[in-house]
Write a protein that holds these residues in place. Structure first.
Motif, PDB file in Angstrom:
ATOM      1  N   PHE A   2       0.825  -1.200   0.000  1.00 57.24           N
ATOM      2  CA  PHE A   2       0.000   0.000   0.000  1.00 57.24           C
ATOM      3  C   PHE A   2       0.859   1.250   0.000  1.00 57.24           C
ATOM      4  N   SER A   3       1.871   1.275   0.842  1.00 52.75           N
ATOM      5  CA  SER A   3       2.698   2.484   0.924  1.00 52.75           C
ATOM      6  C   SER A   3       3.424   2.744  -0.389  1.00 52.75           C
ATOM      7  N   PHE A   4       3.977   1.714  -1.010  1.00 58.98           N
ATOM      8  CA  PHE A   4       4.674   1.946  -2.274  1.00 58.98           C
ATOM      9  C   PHE A   4       3.704   2.330  -3.376  1.00 58.98           C
ATOM     10  N   GLN A   5       2.579   1.652  -3.484  1.00 57.62           N
ATOM     11  CA  GLN A   5       1.638   1.975  -4.551  1.00 57.62           C
ATOM     12  C   GLN A   5       1.049   3.364  -4.375  1.00 57.62           C
ATOM     13  N   PHE A   6       0.849   3.792  -3.148  1.00 57.30           N
ATOM     14  CA  PHE A   6       0.359   5.146  -2.918  1.00 57.30           C
ATOM     15  C   PHE A   6       1.377   6.170  -3.401  1.00 57.30           C
ATOM     16  N   VAL A   7       2.617   6.001  -2.992  1.00 52.51           N
ATOM     17  CA  VAL A   7       3.665   6.949  -3.411  1.00 52.51           C
ATOM     18  C   VAL A   7       3.881   6.876  -4.911  1.00 52.51           C
ATOM     19  N   ASN A   8       3.911   5.664  -5.454  1.00 51.63           N
ATOM     20  CA  ASN A   8       4.157   5.495  -6.888  1.00 51.63           C
ATOM     21  C   ASN A   8       3.018   6.082  -7.728  1.00 51.63           C
ATOM     22  N   SER A   9       1.803   5.871  -7.315  1.00 52.10           N
ATOM     23  CA  SER A   9       0.666   6.329  -8.111  1.00 52.10           C
ATOM     24  C   SER A   9       0.402   7.822  -7.979  1.00 52.10           C
ATOM     25  N   PHE A  10       0.640   8.379  -6.805  1.00 56.69           N
ATOM     26  CA  PHE A  10       0.294   9.774  -6.570  1.00 56.69           C
ATOM     27  C   PHE A  10       1.499  10.701  -6.492  1.00 56.69           C
ATOM     28  N   SER A  11       2.688  10.210  -6.822  1.00 58.27           N
ATOM     29  CA  SER A  11       3.876  11.068  -6.728  1.00 58.27           C
ATOM     30  C   SER A  11       3.800  12.250  -7.692  1.00 58.27           C
ATOM     31  N   SER A  12       3.260  12.036  -8.871  1.00 55.83           N
ATOM     32  CA  SER A  12       3.161  13.158  -9.809  1.00 55.83           C
ATOM     33  C   SER A  12       2.174  14.210  -9.304  1.00 55.83           C
ATOM     34  N   LEU A  13       1.075  13.773  -8.697  1.00 55.88           N
ATOM     35  CA  LEU A  13       0.134  14.737  -8.133  1.00 55.88           C
ATOM     36  C   LEU A  13       0.731  15.478  -6.939  1.00 55.88           C
ATOM     37  N   LEU A  14       1.465  14.756  -6.102  1.00 53.41           N
ATOM     38  CA  LEU A  14       2.115  15.397  -4.959  1.00 53.41           C
ATOM     39  C   LEU A  14       3.176  16.398  -5.428  1.00 53.41           C
ATOM     40  N   TYR A  15       3.874  16.055  -6.503  1.00 51.94           N
ATOM     41  CA  TYR A  15       4.868  16.963  -7.073  1.00 51.94           C
ATOM     42  C   TYR A  15       4.202  18.252  -7.557  1.00 51.94           C
ATOM     43  N   ILE A  16       3.111  18.115  -8.269  1.00 53.34           N
ATOM     44  CA  ILE A  16       2.400  19.292  -8.771  1.00 53.34           C
ATOM     45  C   ILE A  16       1.850  20.115  -7.606  1.00 53.34           C
ATOM     46  N   LEU A  17       1.324  19.444  -6.598  1.00 52.99           N
ATOM     47  CA  LEU A  17       0.714  20.140  -5.474  1.00 52.99           C
ATOM     48  C   LEU A  17       1.732  20.936  -4.664  1.00 52.99           C
TER      49      LEU A  17
END
Length: 92
Positions: free
Chosen positions: A70-85
């Motif tokens: 869960f932790s890896f898939q969360f970071v992997n899937s939402f890293s681009s959104l977190l970067y933009i945010l």
């Protein structure tokens, strides 16, 4: 994706934005391809790490696997959104 690179520029109304649109397309497609590949790769790594940890009970084994995946898939899937945010918002 390769076919889009060879489209004539007249398709796009604003010629100065042609490169930006191509860059956005390529980055979006590559992000969409890399995320499932990294998820599959980390699934293998998580299994090996869990086997190496040698849990005494199945429940702790599965809970550890769930937390890792869960932790890896969360970071992997939402890293681009977190970067933009957080990063791009600060730049502009």
């Amino acid at each position: 994706m390769v076919a889009v690179l060879f489209l004539p520029e007249r398709i796009f109304k604003n010629r100065t934005m042609f490169g930006v649109k191509i860059a956005a397309l390529v980055s979006g497609v590559s992000n969409g391809v890399v995320i499932p590949i990294m998820n599959a790769l980390y699934q293998v790594v998580a299994r090996k790490l869990n086997a190496y940890e040698s849990h005494r009970h199945n429940s702790t084994f599965y809970m550890s696997m769930v937390i890792k995946r869960f932790s890896f898939q969360f970071v992997n899937s939402f890293s681009s959104l977190l970067y933009i945010l957080f990063v791009e918002r600060v730049r502009s």
